[in-house]
Structure formats: C-alpha cells, structure tokens
Write a protein that holds these residues in place. Structure first.
Motif, PDB file in Angstrom:
ATOM      1  N   ASN B 496       0.891  -1.207  -0.198  1.00 17.62           N
ATOM      2  CA  ASN B 496       0.121   0.116  -0.031  1.00 17.62           C
ATOM      3  C   ASN B 496       0.861   1.317   0.072  1.00 17.62           C
ATOM      4  OD1 ASN B 496      -2.111  -1.685   0.091  1.00 17.62           O
ATOM      5  ND2 ASN B 496      -2.305  -1.469   2.321  1.00 17.62           N
ATOM      6  N   LEU B 497       2.044   1.140   0.492  1.00 12.95           N
ATOM      7  CA  LEU B 497       2.953   2.134   0.615  1.00 12.95           C
ATOM      8  C   LEU B 497       3.841   2.692  -0.334  1.00 12.95           C
ATOM      9  CD1 LEU B 497       3.746   1.577   4.359  1.00 12.95           C
ATOM     10  CD2 LEU B 497       2.035   3.037   3.546  1.00 12.95           C
ATOM     11  N   ALA B 498       4.548   1.805  -0.945  1.00 17.56           N
ATOM     12  CA  ALA B 498       5.437   1.965  -2.022  1.00 17.56           C
ATOM     13  C   ALA B 498       5.565   0.273  -2.738  1.00 17.56           C
ATOM     14  CB  ALA B 498       6.844   2.113  -1.559  1.00 17.56           C
TER      15      ALA B 498
ATOM     16  N   VAL C  88      14.963  14.271  -8.005  1.00 18.31           N
ATOM     17  CA  VAL C  88      15.896  15.406  -7.842  1.00 18.31           C
ATOM     18  C   VAL C  88      15.113  16.387  -8.433  1.00 18.31           C
ATOM     19  CG1 VAL C  88      17.857  16.414  -8.831  1.00 18.31           C
ATOM     20  CG2 VAL C  88      17.995  14.239  -8.043  1.00 18.31           C
ATOM     21  N   ALA C  89      14.864  17.415  -7.790  1.00 21.22           N
ATOM     22  CA  ALA C  89      13.937  18.663  -8.172  1.00 21.22           C
ATOM     23  C   ALA C  89      12.583  18.157  -8.794  1.00 21.22           C
ATOM     24  CB  ALA C  89      14.677  19.501  -9.170  1.00 21.22           C
ATOM     25  N   GLY C  90      11.948  17.077  -8.219  1.00 18.14           N
ATOM     26  CA  GLY C  90      10.841  16.638  -8.533  1.00 18.14           C
ATOM     27  C   GLY C  90      10.651  15.683  -9.578  1.00 18.14           C
ATOM     28  N   ILE C  91      11.955  15.516 -10.351  1.00 17.99           N
ATOM     29  CA  ILE C  91      12.002  14.688 -11.546  1.00 17.99           C
ATOM     30  C   ILE C  91      12.414  13.000 -11.012  1.00 17.99           C
ATOM     31  CG2 ILE C  91      13.285  14.093 -13.550  1.00 17.99           C
ATOM     32  CD1 ILE C  91      14.153  17.003 -13.439  1.00 17.99           C
ATOM     33  N   SER C  92      11.345  12.227 -10.878  1.00 20.53           N
ATOM     34  CA  SER C  92      11.971  10.974 -10.012  1.00 20.53           C
ATOM     35  C   SER C  92      12.109  10.208 -11.366  1.00 20.53           C
ATOM     36  CB  SER C  92      10.569  10.332  -9.468  1.00 20.53           C
ATOM     37  OG  SER C  92       9.421  10.744 -10.184  1.00 20.53           O
ATOM     38  N   LEU C  93      13.311   9.749 -11.620  1.00 25.63           N
ATOM     39  CA  LEU C  93      13.729   8.665 -12.498  1.00 25.63           C
ATOM     40  C   LEU C  93      13.515   7.216 -12.444  1.00 25.63           C
ATOM     41  CD1 LEU C  93      17.123  10.484 -13.775  1.00 25.63           C
ATOM     42  CD2 LEU C  93      14.946  10.305 -15.171  1.00 25.63           C
ATOM     43  N   LEU C  94      14.151   6.924 -11.051  1.00 22.61           N
ATOM     44  CA  LEU C  94      13.672   5.581 -10.771  1.00 22.61           C
ATOM     45  C   LEU C  94      13.137   5.613  -9.307  1.00 22.61           C
ATOM     46  CD1 LEU C  94      17.214   3.807 -11.758  1.00 22.61           C
ATOM     47  CD2 LEU C  94      14.899   3.490 -12.844  1.00 22.61           C
ATOM     48  N   SER C  95      13.046   6.773  -8.913  1.00 24.24           N
ATOM     49  CA  SER C  95      12.560   6.723  -7.396  1.00 24.24           C
ATOM     50  C   SER C  95      11.230   6.307  -7.092  1.00 24.24           C
ATOM     51  CB  SER C  95      12.468   8.081  -6.978  1.00 24.24           C
ATOM     52  OG  SER C  95      11.535   8.947  -7.730  1.00 24.24           O
ATOM     53  N   THR C  96      10.373   5.928  -8.000  1.00 23.29           N
ATOM     54  CA  THR C  96       9.255   5.131  -8.041  1.00 23.29           C
ATOM     55  C   THR C  96       9.415   3.607  -7.924  1.00 23.29           C
ATOM     56  OG1 THR C  96       8.788   5.543 -10.406  1.00 23.29           O
ATOM     57  CG2 THR C  96       7.614   6.977  -8.748  1.00 23.29           C
ATOM     58  N   SER C 159       7.511   6.019   0.223  1.00 26.95           N
ATOM     59  CA  SER C 159       7.979   6.363  -1.162  1.00 26.95           C
ATOM     60  C   SER C 159       8.318   7.843  -1.127  1.00 26.95           C
ATOM     61  CB  SER C 159       7.207   6.157  -2.131  1.00 26.95           C
ATOM     62  OG  SER C 159       7.543   6.691  -3.227  1.00 26.95           O
ATOM     63  N   LEU C 160       9.566   8.108  -1.369  1.00 22.37           N
ATOM     64  CA  LEU C 160      10.111   9.487  -1.174  1.00 22.37           C
ATOM     65  C   LEU C 160       9.549  10.298  -2.360  1.00 22.37           C
ATOM     66  CD1 LEU C 160      12.209  11.117   0.452  1.00 22.37           C
ATOM     67  CD2 LEU C 160      13.893  10.366  -1.225  1.00 22.37           C
ATOM     68  N   ALA C 161       9.071   9.737  -3.433  1.00 28.84           N
ATOM     69  CA  ALA C 161       8.719  10.382  -4.651  1.00 28.84           C
ATOM     70  C   ALA C 161       7.141  10.970  -3.875  1.00 28.84           C
ATOM     71  CB  ALA C 161       8.345   9.613  -5.754  1.00 28.84           C
ATOM     72  N   THR C 162       6.633  10.274  -3.185  1.00 28.90           N
ATOM     73  CA  THR C 162       5.182  10.609  -2.962  1.00 28.90           C
ATOM     74  C   THR C 162       5.068  11.564  -1.757  1.00 28.90           C
ATOM     75  OG1 THR C 162       4.858   8.263  -3.225  1.00 28.90           O
ATOM     76  CG2 THR C 162       3.038   9.698  -2.224  1.00 28.90           C
ATOM     77  N   LEU C 163       6.344  11.321  -0.907  1.00 29.90           N
ATOM     78  CA  LEU C 163       6.441  12.430   0.034  1.00 29.90           C
ATOM     79  C   LEU C 163       6.843  13.863  -0.510  1.00 29.90           C
ATOM     80  CD1 LEU C 163       6.733  12.133   3.079  1.00 29.90           C
ATOM     81  CD2 LEU C 163       9.051  12.090   2.870  1.00 29.90           C
ATOM     82  N   VAL C 164       7.598  13.810  -1.624  1.00 31.13           N
ATOM     83  CA  VAL C 164       8.032  14.881  -2.391  1.00 31.13           C
ATOM     84  C   VAL C 164       6.816  15.694  -3.076  1.00 31.13           C
ATOM     85  CG1 VAL C 164       9.044  16.257  -4.203  1.00 31.13           C
ATOM     86  CG2 VAL C 164      10.369  14.680  -2.754  1.00 31.13           C
ATOM     87  N   GLN C 165       6.119  14.907  -3.567  1.00 25.61           N
ATOM     88  CA  GLN C 165       4.541  15.299  -4.121  1.00 25.61           C
ATOM     89  C   GLN C 165       3.649  15.870  -3.017  1.00 25.61           C
ATOM     90  OE1 GLN C 165       2.553  12.085  -6.097  1.00 25.61           O
ATOM     91  NE2 GLN C 165       3.022  12.724  -7.942  1.00 25.61           N
ATOM     92  N   MET C 166       3.645  15.321  -2.090  1.00 24.67           N
ATOM     93  CA  MET C 166       2.708  15.842  -0.803  1.00 24.67           C
ATOM     94  C   MET C 166       3.147  17.293  -0.341  1.00 24.67           C
ATOM     95  SD  MET C 166       2.183  12.484   1.328  1.00 24.67           S
ATOM     96  CE  MET C 166       0.698  11.533   1.534  1.00 24.67           C
ATOM     97  N   GLN C 167       4.466  17.341  -0.487  1.00 25.59           N
ATOM     98  CA  GLN C 167       5.003  18.732  -0.143  1.00 25.59           C
ATOM     99  C   GLN C 167       4.864  19.857  -1.158  1.00 25.59           C
ATOM    100  OE1 GLN C 167       8.815  18.415   2.005  1.00 25.59           O
ATOM    101  NE2 GLN C 167       8.509  16.415   2.287  1.00 25.59           N
ATOM    102  N   SER C 168       4.427  19.563  -2.322  1.00 21.82           N
ATOM    103  CA  SER C 168       4.296  20.710  -3.299  1.00 21.82           C
ATOM    104  C   SER C 168       3.304  21.829  -2.915  1.00 21.82           C
ATOM    105  CB  SER C 168       3.696  19.987  -4.634  1.00 21.82           C
ATOM    106  OG  SER C 168       2.699  19.309  -4.490  1.00 21.82           O
ATOM    107  N   ASN C 169       3.508  22.926  -3.426  1.00 16.96           N
ATOM    108  CA  ASN C 169       2.637  24.049  -3.164  1.00 16.96           C
ATOM    109  C   ASN C 169       3.055  24.422  -1.931  1.00 16.96           C
ATOM    110  OD1 ASN C 169       1.196  24.176  -5.569  1.00 16.96           O
ATOM    111  ND2 ASN C 169      -0.339  22.719  -4.597  1.00 16.96           N
ATOM    112  N   PHE C 170       4.343  24.496  -1.714  1.00 21.21           N
ATOM    113  CA  PHE C 170       5.246  24.904  -0.323  1.00 21.21           C
ATOM    114  C   PHE C 170       4.571  24.371   0.770  1.00 21.21           C
ATOM    115  CE2 PHE C 170       6.223  28.162  -3.458  1.00 21.21           C
ATOM    116  CZ  PHE C 170       7.574  28.428  -3.170  1.00 21.21           C
TER     117      PHE C 170
END
Lengths: 182, 617, 318
Positions: B496-498, C88-96, C159-170
């Motif tokens: 669910n998480l990743a 990196v800068a919101g670009i997730s190459l393999l981070s997903t 997931s770090l990519a999701t974490l970054v996404q959640m933090q968008s819009n400051f």
C-alpha cells in the motif's frame, strides 16, 4: 587530439593541483604553518597538505637528513606515484648546512633521490617557499620537472648511492665497490 | 513412499553407525538417504503452485497418511507451511552433510547417525497433523541434537541445552495438554479454540516453548554456548535449519490453530493484537540486543551465534505483527537466514579446517589465499547486512513496510538500527578473517566444502532477481490462513505504501558498475605486495612480534559505551532466577523434617482441608 | 520501444554525470567557503575538477590486489545508484521503483565497498578509520531513522517520490511544527553523514593518516573523491527531499519546461544552502572522539527524536 597536446593539457591542470606531503625533519617545519594559513595561503594555488605519500605529488624535505632518516625518505619517495616532485628545503639538503661536518647526516640530497628544486637559506622565509612553489609550477608547465623520470632512468645509480650511505660496516662498502667494478 | 522414508532414515542411521570405521562410505550413505526429503519436496511442489518437470520427482510420496504404530496412530499431512519449511531444511541438509564429509574426522558414523535422526525428527514435525505426532517427532529431534551437542565435550553447552531443552519440552507439553483439555482433540484441523484465559495461557506456553528453539531473548542463553562448541556442519544446520522449526511452530499455532480474531478478543493495538505486539517487541529487542552482543564477540562462532539470534528476532517481529505483509516478510527472512547463515557457518568451518583458529584476532588476510571461500562468505555477508545486491534486502523491506503500515513508531527504528548494527559485525568478520595482513600460509578449502557453500549461495542470488518466486510459494500459506497474499510479479513487490522493483535496481547497478569500470580500466595499474604499505616510514621487520592486523578489540570504543549494559545481562538474569529457585526448593525441603509426629500433623491438616472444602461446597 | 529505452539510458547517464559535476563543484565550493571563514583567499571554485582530473592523469597507480580494486568500483557505482533512486527537483527517474528504505540501504553499498577495499590494503590505519566510520554510521543513523519513521507514519507513505509530491505548493515538512524539530535533528545527523567536523573522525588526517584512504592514490583516490563529492549531493538532496519539498516550486503541468528549469535551480540552491550550513559548523569546530560522537547522537539527538516520536504518536499539533 595529438598525444603532445594531451600531455600539455595534463600538465597545465596538474600544476594547479599539487598535493604535498612534508617530511618534517630539522627546524624547517616551523616555516610551513605561515605558508598554509591566512598570511600566505598556499591553497590559492590549489596546494594542499596530504596525509600519506600515496596521495601526494610533492615531497617537501624540510631540513637535514640523518642516514637513518634517509632510509625512510627513500621509502616514502618510492611509495609516491608518478609524476612526483621533490623540493629540498634549506641549506641542509643542499650541502649539509650547519651539519656539513657531521658523520651521520647526508650532505647532498640529490645524490640519493632526484631533487627538482632547492630552496636556499637557513631558514628560507615563507616568501621564498611561495616563490619556489610558483617556480615548480612553471617548471611543470614547461615539462622541466622531470626528477621522477630521472629516478627511473638512473635507478641503479641512485640505489648504489643509497646503499653506500646506509652501509655501516667496511665489508658492505667493499661489496658495493666490487659491484661497481662489475 | 512416505513411511519408507522414515524407515530409510532409521536404517540409514544404523548403517552409518556400523560404518563408523569408514567415514567416506558412511558419508555417501548419509547423503544418499538425505536426498529423500528433497525428492518428497519436488513431488509435493504442485501444492504450492509450482509445476516441475515430472522426471525430477523420481519417487512418489503420499500427501496424507495415518499409520498405526503400536497403540497409537501417526498422522501426517503436507501443508504449504510445512512445504516451505521443508524447502529450507531439505535443501540445506544434504549440502551440510557434503561439507561434513571432509570436515568431521573422529567418530564420523555417530555424527551422521545423529544428523539423520535430527532430520527424521524435523521431517516428522513439519508433516505432523496432530499434536501428539508433533510432540513425538519434536522430542526425537531435540534428543538427537543433544547427541550432537555432547560431541562438543563442553559442560556449559550441554547443561544449558539440557536445561532449556527440557524447559521447552515442558512448556510445549503443558500447552498441548491445555489445548486438548479445552478442545478435546489433538488434530490441528479440528481444534476450535474458545477465547478463554486458559487457552491463551496454553498458546502462550506453546509459543514460549518454540521461542526457546528459535532462541528469542531472554530464552536464548543456550544458543551461544551450543553454537560455539559444536562441529560446524551441525551448527550450520542447527542455525540455518532447525532453529526455524521454532518459528514454524509459532506460525502453526498462532495462525493455524489459534487465529487473529482469537488474539484480538483481548484487544488490539493499531490493528495488531496485544499478544502479537508483545511478540513483535520481544523480537525487536532480540534483534537489537543480539546485534549489539555480536559486535562485541571475538570468537567467530559466538559472533555468528549472536548474529543468528538477532536475525531471527526479525522473524519473530514479522510473526508478531501478523499482517499478510509481515508474515510474508517473516517467511522470507527465515528463508534468507537459512541460506546465508549456513554459508557463513560453513565458511567459518572451512577457515578453521585450514588454519585451526576460531578467534577473529588471530586470523587475517585469507581473502587472497581462499578466494572462493571469501566470495561465498562475502555474498552471505551482503545478504546478512541486507544490501540490495542480494535477496536479503527484500525480506527486511517487507518487514519494514509491514511495521510502517501498522504505524509502529517505536519498533521500526529499533529494527532499522539493528540493521545498521549488522554492518558493524559483518565488517568485523570481513576484515578480521578475510582482509588485512596475511598471517596464514594456507590453501583454498577442499572441493566438497566449496561446492556445499556455493550451492547454498545460489538461492540468495536467484531470489535477488526474482523475489516474487518466494512470494509465490508463501501465498498458499497466507490463503490457507484466510489472508490476502501480497501483490507481486516475479520482480516487483507492491504494498500500500510503495513498490520495490528488483530489476530496476539490478539493471541500474549493472549500468553504474559498467560506468565505474570504464573509469577504472582507463589507466593501467601495478599490484604491490602487502609489505609495501604506508606506515610513516617503513614496515616493522620483525613480523613475529609486531602485528599490523588491527582486528583484536576491533570495536573497543563501542564496548566502552555498551559493554556494561549488555554483556552477560541475560545470563545474570537467569542466574538470579536460579538462585530464587534454589531458595524456594530449600524452603520446601524444610517440610521434610524426618519426624513422625510432623508427618501425622500434615496428614491431619490435609484431611481437615478436605473436610472443610466438602462442607463449604 | 528501443528508442524509449535508449532515451531512458541517456537520461540516467546524464543524471549521473550531472551529479558528479555538481559534486565536484561542491568540493571547490567547500574549500572556498572554509578558506573565507579562515580569512584566507582559498582555491578557485573549480578546484574540484582540477583535482579529479589530476588524479586520473597520474602515471602510476598502485593496487593491493583485486579486493582492493572493488573499493573504487563499488563506491562510484553505489553512490551513482543511490542518486538515481532519489527524486531530484521533482524529477523521479527511478525513485518510484523503490522507496526510502531502499535508499537508506543503497547508501550502504558504496560505504561497504569502500570499507572492503580499504581493509584489503592491510594498513592498520585504514582498519581503524573504517571502525570509526561504521560506528559513526551507527551513531547518526538512530536519530535519522527515528525522524524518518515518524515522517513515514505521519504522511503514511514510505516512498520518497510521494513524500515530495505531498509537499508541493510549499506544504513543506519544515513548516509542520513536529518536523521543524525533525529537520534540526536530521541536520545534526547530516553533519555526521557528510563527515564534516566535528564528526570527521573517520578520516582524521592528523591522527590516522586520513584513515580508510591511506593507501589510495592515483585513479583509485580519484574514484573515491568522486564518491565523496557525489555523496554530498546525495545526502543533501535526501535532506531537501525530506523537509524542503525537493525543491519543487512550479508545477510541470502548468508551466512546462520552464518549471523543470526553475525547479532544478531551486533544488540546486537548496542543496547548496544545506551544505553551506554544514560547512559553517565544519569551519569552526574541532573534532570529537568516536565515543563522544556516539554519546552525542544517542543521548541528545536521539532523545529529541524520541520526544518527536511521542509527539507524532500522540498526534498533537500546535
């Protein structure tokens, strides 16, 4: 790109990134701190003091060398990786300096390892050291600092001189003489 | 062919005992017999959804059998859970015997006989359909282990194994009796447990009994002694295979006999029953303390023993949390641990075989002398440290995901920091034994030992690329317990998480390694001898007196900080328990005064109590 | 299909190259900043490029055998791998394809590979240095993982990519009161991760002759320098991704390629700033002993992290 051009570029870059290991014998080490710190700051030429000879390009010998110390200097020099440069610092490395008549210091360093540059004086001032560094960079740029090539070329000769210095029994000296005759 | 397998084991053990004078023939016989469970495994593979070519299963094995033996009946049946653990034991066992063929010298017949009996017991335990069969085979296994422990001639190991072994047996027996009393049946399949305190006590006793075999703290005291004073092939099988039986039993009784709703009647914490949560906390503590203790050991075998305890703590965490993700992680970790710890113990055995040393501080520089042993051990160590270039990572990842999914804020950091601690002792093994100053002029280990180690390394590499295959064979187990299997393809696990994509990791690693290789092969290099090392001048000439190997007291600052808290903590605790028991027993002895009038008063009192009870009710 | 794959490979190698280029810039930057604080002139800001070039241009390169060579291979490959799995800068190459746990363990590949090679040299200084590095790792990882776990539970993702996404819009994690404290804790851990003073215990040049690196020279040292420089980028990016929204300020859907450019510049400015903070501490502090570092992290930093965990657990937000 021709090989010559590549070498030129390589020298041009390498001279701006000289890492140094100083072999602090005698009193010369005292002059190094001002050279490194904010008064003279050798880091503006990209020079840096390193901890081990494996990482270093310059071997700086700051004073007189007893025979026993020479053994270690040779070891350290051989552990360095080509291209490598040696700077003899102070009159002790040139002609023995104030130890000119000592029985257990060596008089001329360049007999044992190839010295690219000497800094005369007892002690040389930091300005003189900085000047020497700039001169060495100039030499590297022109391809004149070829001590490491000389050491390879005349390896037997240097080894013979080293053995002569390390010999402390008469029969060892005799052996070397016999080898010379061959 | 199933009962015949058991007879083959018994006859085989008698034969190898008779062949005591001819160790090589005995080894061949033992290995031949030990292949039978492997054939059974292949024959039963369709049970977990594997389709294997039919020629691989040379013999036919019944999937269910009831066999009258004297007054009782032995009830056997293969289940997906049993198959999974049989996979761990049956693959390790022949290889361990192969290793032993060149390793065990004195009284080899006795060794093989006891090993075969151990396997016989484990085979029965994994197939048992009721508690009685389970207990009989469990005791066969435990007593054969004792025979193997006795070969070490170490009093501490024998006494601690005996004490904790009987504690385990007593706890199991009491638990079984309670369950039988409440349900009226021995069969696992027919038991319908009511949620009463008594059944919970029974289940707790059973789980504690299994925790002894699984070496969970604080019931682990026997393990370091036994692991460090017995022969390596046996220890490899004990740590790799037999200790898993404890966790097999835990899963069987916690999720097969009792169920999650059963435990949930006493309340849940973040969706996990308190019982499971307690087990998870104990597991996390075991993982951490085992790791810290492993870091402080100098004896290679003790280090591996504590590491074994620590790594099995993760399995307990997974069983405790008990979600599908966590159970999968626990089973995967059990699988990984089987293979990498067997390789490590065997590698330690090979090192001992060549050098005759156990102490890490006395070894060194064997990496260049025994390169194949080193590489096998290196792979195992990468798996132990769960570096993502072996299958070790997938298991830990599943467990971490499971813990985060349940929102375990305090258990997860402990698990993670224990994982970091594993790097420390992993490097201690690497540096102390295989790297650094070469101090022993030895040859590579014998071929039989190398073959055994490298075949055991194979699964670690295969399941790195395809962790989904492990999840394929664990899915039937989860389905049997009414849980939803973890979503996966052969190389992607999704929660669910990743998600975790092994192919992406491997391809990227190959790519970057290729890049690094270009960078690195750009220039030629010169190999210098070990003596040509920077030591501020020249290396010392007298190697006999001066050692350049920095492996003794390697983590001394760490010991300064933690040594006082952890060293001998558990043993001291048990000594206090022992002193208490002695005090109580001494008090009880006072009753027996030896005077007739005292005894007559006791009898009178007894009758008064009886009469009083009768009058009151 | 083939074009897609080639595109992906080019993109990934471009990313790795970019990481190394920024890393080498950071080397010169660090030396310049330290020099200015010391009231010196300092080397030119492009010094890192010169150093690496020189090391790879050395004529002789000594090795102690094939295990020694693994250090150069694994450290460069491992750190590049870890970089590819970071957004990196919101670009997730393999981070997903992986998550934060994977990144934490990928960071161990270069460290263990490096340790392997250093140990194989047989130099006692190297062994002592590795021991210190591993213990330091154990020390700083505790507060780090505590805060990371708290964040994972709070945001309910690993997931770090999701974490970054959640933090968008400051909606940066830094602005959440719990994780403002978390950021301070992790920043202290970062100081140890970057091995800047007072935690440069492992490579102490004056005590143990630069520790693990003692036997490395020429191209081997060049590879290790690349690793160390790239490690700065990776670790600061990890911090920025965790707390500063990964440097994402413009959404790609709305602004197109300008967003990529701006995000990238913001990411670069943020990691430079995070590294700059570490340098400020580095320039003025002496060195801890290893047990002092362990006690610092496990007593003060981890205690603060424990309070944070309790705070997150209680779900209280002021």
């Amino acid at each position: 790109m021709r090989n010559e051009d590549w070498k030129k570029i390589s020298r041009l870059v390498s001279k701006r990134s000289l890492w140094m290991v100083h072999f602090c014998t005698g009193c010369g080490a005292m002059e190094m701190p001002p050279v490194m710190t904010s008064r003279y700051d050798m880091e503006r030429f990209g020079m840096h003091a390193m901890a081990t000879p494996r990482q270093a390009d310059i071997l700086l010998i700051t004073g007189y060398l007893a025979v026993k110390t020479l053994k270690r200097v040779v070891q350290v020099y051989e552990q360095m990786q080509d291209p490598k440069y040696v700077i003899g610092f102070g009159s002790c490395t040139i002609n023995g300096g104030m130890y000119w008549d000592s029985y257990n210091t060596i008089k001329d360093l360049s007999k044992y390892i190839p010295v690219d540059l000497y800094i005369a004086g007892c002690m040389p001032r930091p300005e003189a050291i900085m000047d020497a560094f700039l001169k060495l960079m100039d030499m590297i740029d022109k391809g004149e600092a070829i001590g490491w090539k000389k050491y390879r070329k005349y390896y037997d000769q240097y080894k013979r001189n080293q053995r002569m210095a390390f010999a402390y029994r008469l029969d060892e000296v005799k052996e070397i003489k016999e080898d010379d005759a061959k | 062919m199933l009962m015949e397998t058991f007879y083959a084991f018994i006859i085989g053990s008698l034969v190898v005992l008779a062949l005591n004078r001819f160790p090589r023939i005995a080894a061949v016989v033992a290995i031949a017999v030990s292949l039978l469970p492997l054939f059974a495994l292949i024959y039963w593979a369709p049970l977990v959804g594997l389709t294997l070519p039919s020629y691989l299963s040379l013999l036919r094995f019944e999937t269910e059998i009831s066999y009258a033996l004297g007054p009782g009946t032995i009830l056997l049946q293969i289940t997906p859970l049993g198959w999974f653990f049989l996979f761990l034991l049956a693959t390790t066992f022949p290889l361990v015997l192969l290793f032993a063929s060149s390793f065990v010298r004195d009284n080899a017949g006795g060794f093989y006989a006891s090993m075969l009996l151990t396997m016989l017991g484990s085979f029965g335990v994994l197939l048992a359909r009721d508690m009685l069969t389970f207990f009989i085979f469990w005791e066969i296994m435990s007593w054969s282990i004792l025979a193997l422990v006795l070969r070490g001639h170490d009093r501490r190991a024998i006494v601690s194994y005996l004490a904790f072994g009987s504690l385990s047996a007593m706890l199991l027996l009491f638990g079984f009796m309670i369950l039988y009393y409440k349900t009226g049946t021995f069969l696992f399949g027919e038991m319908a447990l009511e949620a009463t305190p008594l059944t919970l006590a029974g289940i707790s006793m059973i789980v504690a009994g299994f925790a002894v075999k699984g070496a969970l703290m604080p019931l682990h005291v026997w393990a370091p002694h036994v692991y460090s004073r017995s022969e390596e092939p046996f220890v490899a099988f004990l740590s790799g295979g037999l200790s898993k039986l404890g966790y097999f039993g835990m899963i069987l009784f916690m999720y097969g006999v009792a169920t999650v709703p059963f435990f949930a009647t006493w309340g849940t914490f973040r969706g996990v029953p308190y019982f499971g949560y307690a087990l998870a906390v104990i597991g996390a503590f075991t993982a951490f303390a085992g790791t810290v203790l492993a870091i402080m050991q100098d004896d290679l075998r003790k280090l591996l023993a504590y590491s074994s305890i620590g790594q099995l703590g993760y399995v307990a965490i997974g069983i405790g949390i008990g979600t599908p993700l966590a159970l999968t992680g626990a089973l995967f970790q059990a699988l990984n641990h089987t293979f990498f710890k067997a390789v490590l113990f065997l590698a330690a055995g090979a090192v001992y075989y060549r050098t005759g040393r156990w102490k890490i501080s006395e070894l060194g520089g064997l990496g260049y002398k025994m390169p194949f042993t080193f590489l096998a051990a290196l792979f195992a160590i990468f798996a132990l440290a769960s570096i993502p270039i072996t299958s070790g990572f997938a298991a830990k990842w599943l467990l971490y995901e499971a813990a985060i999914e349940q929102g375990f804020l305090f258990v997860t950091p402990i698990m993670l920091i224990a994982g970091v601690g594993a790097f420390l002792y992993a490097y201690k093994i690497l540096y102390g034994v295989f790297l650094g100053e070469p101090r022993h002029d030895v040859r590579e280990a014998p071929l039989s030992q190398l073959v055994a180690m490298w075949i055991l390394v194979l699964p670690l590499v295969v399941f790195l690329v395809f962790p989904g295959w492990v999840l394929d064979i664990t899915s039937p187990i989860l389905q049997e317990y009414g849980m939803q299997p973890v979503a996966h393809t052969p190389y992607v696990i999704t929660t669910n998480l990743a998600a975790y994509n092994t192919i992406a990791v491997i391809l990227a690693l190959i790519g970057t390694l290729f890049l690094a290789l270009i960078l690195y092969k750009w220039k030629p290099q010169k190999v210098v001898p070990h003596e040509d090392n920077y030591l501020a001048g020249e290396p010392p000439e007298n190697y006999e007196y001066i050692s350049m190997h920095a492996a003794s007291n390697y983590y001394e600052p760490f010991e300064d900080v933690f040594g006082g808290i952890f060293r001998k903590g558990a043993e001291r605790g048990w000594e206090i328990v022992l002193a208490g028991a002695e005090f109580l027993s001494n008090g009880a002895r006072r009753i027996y005064t030896g005077l007739t009038e005292d005894y007559s008063i006791y009898i009178l009192l007894f009758f008064l109590v009886l009469v009083g009870w009768w009058l009151l009710w | 299909m083939v074009i897609e794959i080639i595109e992906k490979i080019l993109l990934l190698s471009g990313m790795v190259a970019l990481g190394f280029i920024i890393g080498m810039f950071f080397n010169g930057f660090a030396r310049k900043v330290t020099a200015r604080i010391h009231n010196r002139v300092g080397p030119p800001i492009y010094q890192g490029y010169l150093d690496v070039f020189k090391l790879f241009a050395k004529k002789t390169n000594i090795s102690h055998g094939w295990i020694f060579d693994l250090a150069a291979l694994f450290s460069v490959a491992g750190i590049a791998l870890a970089f590819l799995f970071l957004p990196v800068a919101g670009i997730s190459l393999l981070s997903t394809e992986g998550d934060l746990f994977l990144i934490l363990y990928l960071l161990a590949i270069p460290a263990l590979g490096f340790a392997l090679g250093a140990g194989a040299s047989g130099n006692p200084n190297a062994a002592v240095g590795i021991m210190r590095a591993l213990m330091l790792m154990l020390a700083y990882e505790l507060p780090l993982v505590m805060v990371i776990v708290a964040m994972m539970v709070h945001y309910n993702t690993t997931s770090l990519a999701t974490l970054v996404q959640m933090q968008s819009n400051f909606k940066w994690a830094l602005f959440v009161p719990q994780f403002f404290i978390g950021a301070i804790i992790v920043d202290m851990a970062l100081q140890g991760m970057l091995m800047e003073k007072p935690f440069d215990i492992a490579i102490a040049p004056h005590e143990i002759a630069s520790g693990p690196m003692v036997e490395f020279g020429g191209k081997h040292l060049g590879a290790l320098m690349l690793y160390k420089m790239m490690a700065i980028v990776v670790e600061t990016t990890l911090f920025v991704d965790l707390f500063l929204g990964g440097g994402v300020v413009l959404s790609v859907e709305q602004y197109g390629w300008i967003a990529y450019l701006v995000n990238f510049l913001v990411w670069f400015a943020l990691i430079t700033f995070v590294f700059f903070l570490a340098l400020l501490i580095n320039a003025v502090f002496p060195r801890f002993r290893i047990e002092q570092a362990l006690k610092f992290y496990w007593k003060y930093d981890a205690l603060a992290a424990l309070l944070l965990l309790i705070w997150v657990y209680a779900g209280v937000s002021i």
